[in-house]
Structure formats: structure tokens, C-alpha cells
Design a protein around this motif. Structure first.
Motif, PDB file in Angstrom:
ATOM      1  N   MET A 146       0.849  -1.165   0.000  1.00  0.00           N
ATOM      2  CA  MET A 146       0.000   0.000   0.000  1.00  0.00           C
ATOM      3  C   MET A 146       0.896   1.230   0.000  1.00  0.00           C
ATOM      4  SD  MET A 146      -3.233   0.785   2.509  1.00  0.00           S
ATOM      5  CE  MET A 146      -2.388   0.267   3.961  1.00  0.00           C
ATOM      6  N   LYS A 147       0.676   2.130  -0.916  1.00  0.00           N
ATOM      7  CA  LYS A 147       1.498   3.324  -1.003  1.00  0.00           C
ATOM      8  C   LYS A 147       1.272   4.203   0.211  1.00  0.00           C
ATOM      9  CE  LYS A 147       1.892   3.611  -5.962  1.00  0.00           C
ATOM     10  NZ  LYS A 147       1.645   4.393  -7.155  1.00  0.00           N
ATOM     11  N   ASN A 148       2.280   4.966   0.544  1.00  0.00           N
ATOM     12  CA  ASN A 148       2.201   5.868   1.680  1.00  0.00           C
ATOM     13  C   ASN A 148       1.126   6.917   1.441  1.00  0.00           C
ATOM     14  OD1 ASN A 148       2.716   7.600   3.806  1.00  0.00           O
ATOM     15  ND2 ASN A 148       4.918   7.253   3.681  1.00  0.00           N
ATOM     16  N   MET A 149       0.358   7.248   2.480  1.00  0.00           N
ATOM     17  CA  MET A 149      -0.746   8.188   2.352  1.00  0.00           C
ATOM     18  C   MET A 149      -0.352   9.597   2.750  1.00  0.00           C
ATOM     19  SD  MET A 149      -3.830   5.837   3.782  1.00  0.00           S
ATOM     20  CE  MET A 149      -5.083   7.078   3.507  1.00  0.00           C
ATOM     21  N   LYS A 150       0.914   9.874   3.014  1.00  0.00           N
ATOM     22  CA  LYS A 150       1.336  11.211   3.424  1.00  0.00           C
ATOM     23  C   LYS A 150       1.027  12.208   2.320  1.00  0.00           C
ATOM     24  CE  LYS A 150       4.872  10.046   6.720  1.00  0.00           C
ATOM     25  NZ  LYS A 150       6.256  10.051   7.079  1.00  0.00           N
ATOM     26  N   GLY A 151       0.714  13.417   2.734  1.00  0.00           N
ATOM     27  CA  GLY A 151       0.451  14.464   1.763  1.00  0.00           C
ATOM     28  C   GLY A 151      -0.905  14.345   1.102  1.00  0.00           C
ATOM     29  N   SER A 152      -1.884  13.803   1.793  1.00  0.00           N
ATOM     30  CA  SER A 152      -3.221  13.674   1.232  1.00  0.00           C
ATOM     31  C   SER A 152      -3.756  15.040   0.846  1.00  0.00           C
ATOM     32  CB  SER A 152      -4.159  13.021   2.257  1.00  0.00           C
ATOM     33  OG  SER A 152      -5.487  13.088   1.815  1.00  0.00           O
ATOM     34  N   LYS A 153      -4.377  15.135  -0.315  1.00  0.00           N
ATOM     35  CA  LYS A 153      -4.903  16.415  -0.774  1.00  0.00           C
ATOM     36  C   LYS A 153      -6.210  16.783  -0.095  1.00  0.00           C
ATOM     37  CE  LYS A 153      -7.062  14.322  -4.817  1.00  0.00           C
ATOM     38  NZ  LYS A 153      -7.082  14.262  -6.249  1.00  0.00           N
ATOM     39  N   TYR A 154      -6.717  15.923   0.794  1.00  0.00           N
ATOM     40  CA  TYR A 154      -8.002  16.183   1.432  1.00  0.00           C
ATOM     41  C   TYR A 154      -7.871  16.841   2.792  1.00  0.00           C
ATOM     42  CZ  TYR A 154      -9.480  13.254  -2.342  1.00  0.00           C
ATOM     43  OH  TYR A 154      -9.683  12.745  -3.580  1.00  0.00           O
ATOM     44  N   GLY A 155      -6.687  16.924   3.350  1.00  0.00           N
ATOM     45  CA  GLY A 155      -6.528  17.574   4.638  1.00  0.00           C
ATOM     46  C   GLY A 155      -7.286  16.862   5.739  1.00  0.00           C
ATOM     47  N   GLY A 156      -8.017  17.595   6.597  1.00  0.00           N
ATOM     48  CA  GLY A 156      -8.745  17.083   7.759  1.00  0.00           C
ATOM     49  C   GLY A 156      -9.544  15.823   7.532  1.00  0.00           C
ATOM     50  N   ASN A 157     -10.865  15.950   7.398  1.00  0.00           N
ATOM     51  CA  ASN A 157     -11.733  14.785   7.230  1.00  0.00           C
ATOM     52  C   ASN A 157     -11.758  14.301   5.792  1.00  0.00           C
ATOM     53  OD1 ASN A 157     -12.415  14.908   9.891  1.00  0.00           O
ATOM     54  ND2 ASN A 157     -14.543  15.427   9.564  1.00  0.00           N
ATOM     55  N   MET A 158     -11.917  13.002   5.646  1.00  0.00           N
ATOM     56  CA  MET A 158     -12.100  12.421   4.316  1.00  0.00           C
ATOM     57  C   MET A 158     -13.033  11.237   4.449  1.00  0.00           C
ATOM     58  SD  MET A 158      -8.468  10.461   3.727  1.00  0.00           S
ATOM     59  CE  MET A 158      -7.415  11.572   4.632  1.00  0.00           C
ATOM     60  N   TYR A 159     -13.770  10.972   3.400  1.00  0.00           N
ATOM     61  CA  TYR A 159     -14.645   9.806   3.335  1.00  0.00           C
ATOM     62  C   TYR A 159     -13.897   8.765   2.519  1.00  0.00           C
ATOM     63  CZ  TYR A 159     -18.510   6.772   2.219  1.00  0.00           C
ATOM     64  OH  TYR A 159     -19.314   5.676   2.079  1.00  0.00           O
ATOM     65  N   VAL A 160     -13.787   7.540   3.041  1.00  0.00           N
ATOM     66  CA  VAL A 160     -13.020   6.511   2.344  1.00  0.00           C
ATOM     67  C   VAL A 160     -13.835   5.235   2.161  1.00  0.00           C
ATOM     68  CG1 VAL A 160     -10.814   7.368   3.226  1.00  0.00           C
ATOM     69  CG2 VAL A 160     -11.940   5.511   4.401  1.00  0.00           C
ATOM     70  N   ILE A 161     -13.524   4.561   1.091  1.00  0.00           N
ATOM     71  CA  ILE A 161     -13.983   3.192   0.862  1.00  0.00           C
ATOM     72  C   ILE A 161     -12.709   2.374   0.736  1.00  0.00           C
ATOM     73  CG2 ILE A 161     -15.176   1.605  -0.691  1.00  0.00           C
ATOM     74  CD1 ILE A 161     -16.918   4.008  -1.545  1.00  0.00           C
ATOM     75  N   LEU A 162     -12.581   1.366   1.577  1.00  0.00           N
ATOM     76  CA  LEU A 162     -11.392   0.521   1.598  1.00  0.00           C
ATOM     77  C   LEU A 162     -11.793  -0.878   1.162  1.00  0.00           C
ATOM     78  CD1 LEU A 162      -8.655   0.319   4.278  1.00  0.00           C
ATOM     79  CD2 LEU A 162      -9.824  -1.766   3.580  1.00  0.00           C
ATOM     80  N   VAL A 163     -11.041  -1.421   0.216  1.00  0.00           N
ATOM     81  CA  VAL A 163     -11.280  -2.765  -0.300  1.00  0.00           C
ATOM     82  C   VAL A 163      -9.960  -3.530  -0.215  1.00  0.00           C
ATOM     83  CG1 VAL A 163     -12.017  -4.092  -2.320  1.00  0.00           C
ATOM     84  CG2 VAL A 163     -12.970  -1.815  -1.918  1.00  0.00           C
ATOM     85  N   TYR A 164     -10.026  -4.749   0.308  1.00  0.00           N
ATOM     86  CA  TYR A 164      -8.791  -5.533   0.373  1.00  0.00           C
ATOM     87  C   TYR A 164      -8.967  -6.894  -0.273  1.00  0.00           C
ATOM     88  CZ  TYR A 164     -10.896  -7.625   4.606  1.00  0.00           C
ATOM     89  OH  TYR A 164     -11.724  -8.234   5.507  1.00  0.00           O
ATOM     90  N   ASP A 165      -7.834  -7.436  -0.705  1.00  0.00           N
ATOM     91  CA  ASP A 165      -7.783  -8.775  -1.295  1.00  0.00           C
ATOM     92  C   ASP A 165      -6.603  -9.491  -0.653  1.00  0.00           C
ATOM     93  OD1 ASP A 165      -8.186 -10.975  -2.890  1.00  0.00           O
ATOM     94  OD2 ASP A 165      -7.201 -10.116  -4.646  1.00  0.00           O
ATOM     95  N   ILE A 166      -6.909 -10.469   0.167  1.00  0.00           N
ATOM     96  CA  ILE A 166      -5.872 -11.223   0.873  1.00  0.00           C
ATOM     97  C   ILE A 166      -5.757 -12.603   0.243  1.00  0.00           C
ATOM     98  CG2 ILE A 166      -5.122 -12.144   3.112  1.00  0.00           C
ATOM     99  CD1 ILE A 166      -5.326  -9.037   2.963  1.00  0.00           C
ATOM    100  N   ASN A 167      -4.551 -12.974  -0.141  1.00  0.00           N
ATOM    101  CA  ASN A 167      -4.295 -14.270  -0.756  1.00  0.00           C
ATOM    102  C   ASN A 167      -4.394 -15.353   0.318  1.00  0.00           C
ATOM    103  OD1 ASN A 167      -2.960 -16.624  -1.712  1.00  0.00           O
ATOM    104  ND2 ASN A 167      -1.938 -15.396  -3.267  1.00  0.00           N
ATOM    105  N   LEU A 168      -5.320 -16.286   0.122  1.00  0.00           N
ATOM    106  CA  LEU A 168      -5.553 -17.339   1.120  1.00  0.00           C
ATOM    107  C   LEU A 168      -4.984 -18.692   0.698  1.00  0.00           C
ATOM    108  CD1 LEU A 168      -9.242 -16.446   2.038  1.00  0.00           C
ATOM    109  CD2 LEU A 168      -7.157 -15.858   3.284  1.00  0.00           C
ATOM    110  N   GLU A 169      -4.144 -18.720  -0.321  1.00  0.00           N
ATOM    111  CA  GLU A 169      -3.597 -19.990  -0.797  1.00  0.00           C
ATOM    112  C   GLU A 169      -2.661 -20.634   0.217  1.00  0.00           C
ATOM    113  OE1 GLU A 169      -1.909 -19.434  -4.676  1.00  0.00           O
ATOM    114  OE2 GLU A 169      -3.833 -18.819  -5.532  1.00  0.00           O
ATOM    115  N   GLU A 170      -2.029 -19.834   1.039  1.00  0.00           N
ATOM    116  CA  GLU A 170      -1.147 -20.367   2.077  1.00  0.00           C
ATOM    117  C   GLU A 170      -1.835 -20.241   3.427  1.00  0.00           C
ATOM    118  OE1 GLU A 170       2.518 -18.230   1.794  1.00  0.00           O
ATOM    119  OE2 GLU A 170       2.765 -18.721  -0.314  1.00  0.00           O
TER     120      GLU A 170
END
Length: 106
Positions: free
Chosen positions: A1-25
Motif C-alpha cells: 500500500m502506497k504511503n498516504m502522506k500528503g493527502s490532498k483532502y486535509g482534515g476529514n475524508m470519506y473513504v472506501i477501503l477494499v482488500y484482497d488477501i491471498n488465502l492460498e497459504e
């Protein structure tokens, strides 16, 4: 995941987070549990590997740091969609509609 420093949104932000975890191991189940628990501390779980909610930039940075402890950069991925406010997004439900747990953001 890339570093989130320097977000152009400043204070509050609304986010949608989606993850994909490899379960083969075997290790993948542990990673999945840790990623889920970490996301649940900051956001609302809305569907399988998807979370949403409002974060301060400082919270987003903490979330990023915590998740980076668990994800395997060569096997797992996390995508975060950011907006200044939820009102800039239209939300549509297609298919099975569960109780809208995100209505508290309206």
C-alpha cells in the motif's frame, strides 16, 4: 500500500477501503483476521472485504501504518478510494440488499 502522506483532502475524508488477501497459504487466514480487525477499528464493515467511513488524515495514516504490519506486499492488496465528503458519491445497491449500516453517515 502506497504511503498516504500528503493527502490532498486535509482534515476529514470519506473513504472506501477494499482488500484482497491471498488465502492460498495457511498464513493468509491470519493476515485476513488481522486486516479485518484493524479495518473494523476505523471503519464500518459493509460487505465481505469492503469498509467505508469518515477518517481524519491522522487516522488514515495510523490505519495505513497498522495494515502495513500485516499485509504481504507480494501477495495481498488494499485499495482506498478517498473523497472529501460522502455526498460526492452516489451509492447504489445491486442484487441482495442488506440493512444499510452506513445510513449513519447521511
Amino acid at each position: 500500500m502506497k504511503n498516504m502522506k500528503g493527502s490532498k483532502y486535509g482534515g476529514n475524508m470519506y473513504v472506501i477501503l477494499v482488500y484482497d488477501i491471498n488465502l492460498e497459504e495457511k498464513e493468509g487466514q491470519k493476515v485476513l483476521r488481522n486486516v479485518f480487525k484493524t479495518c473494523k477499528k476505523y471503519l464500518v464493515h459493509i460487505q465481505n472485504s469492503t469498509f467505508e467511513g469518515e477518517l481524519l488524515e491522522s487516522q488514515a495514516l495510523k490505519l495505513n501504518k497498522e495494515l502495513n504490519k500485516y499485509i504481504r506486499k507480494d501477495k495481498d492488496s488494499i485499495i482506498i478510494f478517498k473523497s472529501r465528503n460522502q455526498r460526492w458519491l452516489d451509492k447504489e445497491f445491486w442484487g441482495k440488499v442488506e440493512e444499510d449500516e452506513t445510513s449513519n453517515f447521511l
